[in-house]
Design an enzyme around this catalytic site. Structure first.
Site, PDB file in Angstrom:
ATOM      1  N   HIS A   1      24.396  59.084  35.856  1.00 52.79           N
ATOM      2  CA  HIS A   1      22.968  59.046  35.522  1.00 52.79           C
ATOM      3  C   HIS A   1      22.293  57.729  35.907  1.00 52.79           C
ATOM      4  CE1 HIS A   1      25.062  62.053  33.187  1.00 52.79           C
ATOM      5  NE2 HIS A   1      23.928  62.684  32.960  1.00 52.79           N
TER       6      HIS A   1
ATOM      7  N   GLU B   1      18.740  69.300  26.368  1.00 48.59           N
ATOM      8  CA  GLU B   1      20.182  69.036  26.387  1.00 48.59           C
ATOM      9  C   GLU B   1      20.908  69.684  25.212  1.00 48.59           C
ATOM     10  OE1 GLU B   1      21.427  67.886  28.962  1.00 48.59           O
ATOM     11  OE2 GLU B   1      19.623  67.102  29.923  1.00 48.59           O
TER      12      GLU B   1
ATOM     13  N   TYR C   1      20.709  62.644  25.589  1.00 52.45           N
ATOM     14  CA  TYR C   1      22.007  63.181  25.150  1.00 52.45           C
ATOM     15  C   TYR C   1      22.347  62.701  23.740  1.00 52.45           C
ATOM     16  CZ  TYR C   1      22.361  64.155  30.133  1.00 52.45           C
ATOM     17  OH  TYR C   1      22.123  64.585  31.406  1.00 52.45           O
TER      18      TYR C   1
ATOM     19  N   HIS D   1      26.601  74.516  28.157  1.00 51.53           N
ATOM     20  CA  HIS D   1      25.561  73.486  28.221  1.00 51.53           C
ATOM     21  C   HIS D   1      24.572  73.799  29.357  1.00 51.53           C
ATOM     22  CE1 HIS D   1      23.944  69.319  28.065  1.00 51.53           C
ATOM     23  NE2 HIS D   1      23.769  69.533  29.360  1.00 51.53           N
ATOM     24  N   GLU D   2      25.104  74.070  30.536  1.00 58.89           N
ATOM     25  CA  GLU D   2      24.234  74.303  31.707  1.00 58.89           C
ATOM     26  C   GLU D   2      23.404  75.562  31.540  1.00 58.89           C
ATOM     27  OE1 GLU D   2      23.710  72.019  33.695  1.00 58.89           O
ATOM     28  OE2 GLU D   2      25.398  70.790  33.060  1.00 58.89           O
TER      29      GLU D   2
ATOM     30  N   HIS E   1      20.268  75.141  29.653  1.00 59.03           N
ATOM     31  CA  HIS E   1      19.134  74.678  30.470  1.00 59.03           C
ATOM     32  C   HIS E   1      18.464  75.868  31.166  1.00 59.03           C
ATOM     33  CE1 HIS E   1      19.782  70.406  30.010  1.00 59.03           C
ATOM     34  NE2 HIS E   1      20.951  70.403  30.600  1.00 59.03           N
TER      35      HIS E   1
ATOM     36  N   HIS F   1      28.479  66.402  39.905  1.00 58.50           N
ATOM     37  CA  HIS F   1      28.069  66.318  38.491  1.00 58.50           C
ATOM     38  C   HIS F   1      27.275  67.581  38.121  1.00 58.50           C
ATOM     39  CE1 HIS F   1      27.447  64.213  34.725  1.00 58.50           C
ATOM     40  NE2 HIS F   1      26.289  64.858  34.693  1.00 58.50           N
ATOM     41  N   ALA F   2      27.696  68.253  37.055  1.00 59.66           N
ATOM     42  CA  ALA F   2      27.105  69.548  36.706  1.00 59.66           C
ATOM     43  C   ALA F   2      25.606  69.438  36.440  1.00 59.66           C
ATOM     44  CB  ALA F   2      27.800  70.110  35.470  1.00 59.66           C
TER      45      ALA F   2
HETATM   46  O1  X8Z Z   1      25.192  65.122  32.298  1.00 56.69           O
HETATM   47  C1  X8Z Z   1      25.486  65.960  31.477  1.00 56.69           C
HETATM   48  C2  X8Z Z   1      25.389  67.447  31.804  1.00 56.69           C
HETATM   49  C3  X8Z Z   1      24.294  67.741  32.759  1.00 56.69           C
HETATM   50  S1  X8Z Z   1      22.712  67.491  32.089  1.00 56.69           S
HETATM   51  C4  X8Z Z   1      26.686  67.914  32.404  1.00 56.69           C
HETATM   52  N1  X8Z Z   1      25.981  65.580  30.267  1.00 56.69           N
HETATM   53  C5  X8Z Z   1      26.154  64.184  29.919  1.00 56.69           C
HETATM   54  C6  X8Z Z   1      27.264  63.553  30.728  1.00 56.69           C
HETATM   55  O2  X8Z Z   1      28.019  64.274  31.381  1.00 56.69           O
HETATM   56  O3  X8Z Z   1      27.380  62.328  30.704  1.00 56.69           O
HETATM   57  C7  X8Z Z   1      26.336  66.464  29.165  1.00 56.69           C
HETATM   58  C8  X8Z Z   1      26.893  65.566  28.100  1.00 56.69           C
HETATM   59  C9  X8Z Z   1      26.491  64.171  28.448  1.00 56.69           C
HETATM   60 ZN    ZN Z   2      22.261  68.835  30.543  1.00 57.84          ZN
END
Ligand code: X8Z
Ligand code: ZN
Length: 579
Positions: free
Chosen positions: A478, A378, A488, A350-351, A354, A320-321
């Site tokens: 998450h 975010e 988010y 997005h990354e 951060h 997960h990024a």
């Molecule tokens: O988790 C993330 C990022 C890392 S903070 C890739 N996002 C959420 C997800 O993937 O569920 C970005 C959008 C929503």
């Molecule tokens: Zn993020």
């Protein structure tokens, strides 16, 4: 420290606390980096121990800080004391054994998620989440989609007992520091009362909900044509497995089924990138170049040496990024399993958002090295991502013919499938977790209430009824990893507010969806002002620095999508809206 310490003693105490927490945070980050990029029982033990030590020190320091008498503190120290108590998303009981147990549970659930695999019928080997996600994005066979969806969701089952124990221990930790529970602690981080924050979120949702319902109705109507009325009901919920994404959180995958004839922009970013032979590092370079065009510094050499950009072949990692700041100054990195797709192109922006935020606040005292609130963190990279317009793609040489304004509906529809579809998902995860932490949802009801809330907010349903023994929330990163999610939802509102303000700063007055701040040093300066404030001021001050507003406003988002909204309302004439 003596009760009623003087202002100087308080300042000295907070400075010492910051030094100690900085050391322990760096230790914890490093151990966590090793775990996330090389999952073994040893790296798991080291990372959970390091986090437990950081939590232990934080809990002790918060208790000591209770001795400071608030009126003796300077405004800066008052804010530091407040942020100290809110600095971690996870607190543990001060008993070391319990704290270590709790951090081990989180590491173990994270590892279970990272190691999740499923072999669809006919596959030679079990597939990881990226491969399964690609099938959901590209494949249209409902039988295949259901199998992939159901196969991945099995990953949650084994986490269930661990999650129950985690909820209990995390709540005990939060209560030791005076919070009602962990959810209340999460809601306390927004410079307002936790209940007022929950209302703020509901206010924003109420403003965008009709638009979501309209998109939902349009998609349902079109999917009915593709999959037939047996699979897609006229009035009810949408089947989660048919929306192109494992969690139905973004629906760009189904865009080809909906593309408006005559208004389709006629290019596909994935194909453009693949056609150019773009590699993972090139993808990052594009995003870096954008930030540099705003006047920010290039990434440091260590970024390129230490980041993980692709999934290693030989070991399990957390794919997960995520963006990291190992030394809290300039050792910024990303960890991501990049695929050459338009979706990952956005995620890289997005990354890096951060990383650029982290670097901008690295000069501040430790307790201020954070965003104004987590929705800001975010939103930064996503804001830049909104500037990835056809004109921008042409400027950087990826696109040769820029579609004219008659194609805007297609462009906006694509964006809406990504951003508007997301809104209720961004809301529901923590609506559910808040009720879990408060005890309103007992373990026996976890899965039933999860789907109840997904139906209520998102208007979606699983492909077949789910067993109570499953733990479907665990199939979303998450949840096992204890990352709060309301951030988010907020970011999806805020990014349009930022985009509107920065476009204006850049002197762009045309439609927002065609505006790109690429190359605007003025926009960069304004953004940089907000970033470099970190969390030193209450978030309305930071918002004001970037936008002139002091309230989060959905009006930016609504303005951005106004032409699409009108179009959707026309398409939906005579079609039922709602579920
Ligand atoms: O988790 C993330 C990022 C890392 S903070 C890739 N996002 C959420 C997800 O993937 O569920 C970005 C959008 C929503
Ligand atoms: Zn993020």
């Amino acid at each position: 420290m003596a009760a009623r310490a003087s202002s100087e003693e308080a300042t000295a105490f907070l400075r010492r606390a910051e030094g100690e927490l900085l050391d322990l945070s760096i230790d914890s980050q490093r151990a966590d980096w090793v775990y996330a990029t090389y999952i073994t029982p040893d790296s798991e033990a080291l990372s959970s121990k390091a986090l437990s030590r950081l939590i232990g020190a934080t809990v002790r320091l918060v208790k000591e800080s209770a001795q400071l008498s608030p009126h003796a503190l300077s405004a800066v120290d008052q804010r530091k004391a407040k942020l100290l108590r809110l600095s971690l998303p996870l607190l543990a009981p001060s008993d070391t054994a319990l704290s270590e147990r709790l951090t081990k549970l989180v590491a173990s659930m994270t590892g279970t998620y990272a190691k999740g695999r499923h072999a669809p019928a006919g596959a030679a080997a079990p597939l990881d989440l990226e491969a399964l996600s690609r099938i959901l994005f590209e494949n249209r066979d409902p039988v295949v989609l259901e199998d992939v969806w159901t196969g991945w969701h099995r990953v949650g089952r084994a986490m269930r007992p661990e999650f129950v124990e985690y909820v209990d221990l995390a709540n005990r930790g939060a209560r030791e520091l005076g919070f009602a529970d962990t959810g209340a602690m999460w809601r306390s981080k927004y410079d307002m009362e936790p209940d007022a924050f929950a209302q703020e979120v509901d206010r924003l949702w109420a403003e965008v909900r009709p638009f979501y319902a309209s998109l939902h109705a349009f998609v349902r109507n079109r999917l009915r044509v593709v999959y037939g009325p047996d699979r897609v009901p006229e009035k009810g919920t949408l089947p989660a497995h048919l929306l192109g994404n494992m969690w139905a959180q973004s629906w760009e995958g189904v865009y080809p089924l909906l593309a408006p004839s005559g208004s389709d922009p006629g290019y596909d970013l994935t194909k453009l990138l693949v056609g150019r032979g773009t590699g993972p590092a090139d993808m990052v370079r594009y995003a870096e170049q954008f930030f540099v065009s705003l006047g920010l510094d290039p990434l440091p050499p260590s970024f390129w040496e230490c980041s993980m950009l692709v999934r290693p072949r030989d070991r399990d990692v957390v794919c997960h990024a995520s963006a990291w700041d190992l030394d809290y100054v300039n050792d910024i990195r990303i960890k991501m399993c990049i695929e050459i797709t338009g979706e990952d192109f956005q995620t890289i922006h997005h990354e890096l958002g951060h990383n650029y935020y982290q670097r901008a606040y690295g000069h501040l005292p430790f307790l201020f090295r954070d965003s104004a609130h987590d929705g800001f963190h975010e939103a930064v990279g996503d804001t830049v991502g909104l500037s990835v317009t056809p004109d921008y793609l042409a400027r950087i040489g990826l696109l040769s013919v820029v579609p004219d304004a008659s194609h805007d509906v297609g462009l906006l529809l694509q964006r809406a499938l990504e951003k508007i579809a997301f809104l209720p998902f961004g809301l529901v995860i923590d609506k559910w977790r808040w009720s879990v932490f408060s005890g309103e949802i007992p373990p026996a009801d976890y899965n039933r209430t999860w789907w109840g809330m997904r139906a209520r907010y998102q208007g979606i349903a699983p492909p077949a009824p789910r067993d109570d023994a499953e733990f479907d929330p665990g199939a979303k990163f998450h949840v096992p990893s204890n990352v709060p999610y309301m951030r988010y939802f907020l970011a999806h509102i805020l990014q349009f507010q930022f985009h509107r303000a920065l476009a204006k700063t850049a002197g762009i007055y045309g439609p927002l969806h065609r505006a790109s701040i690429y190359g605007s040093k003025e926009a960069g300066r304004r953004l940089g002002e907000m970033l470099s404030m970190g969390s030193s001021r209450e978030w309305p001050d930071a918002l004001e620095a970037a936008t002139g507003d002091r309230r989060m406003e959905a009006s930016g988002l609504l303005e951005y999508f106004a032409p699409l909204r009108r179009w959707l309302d026309e398409q939906n004439r005579g079609v039922p809206v709602g579920w």
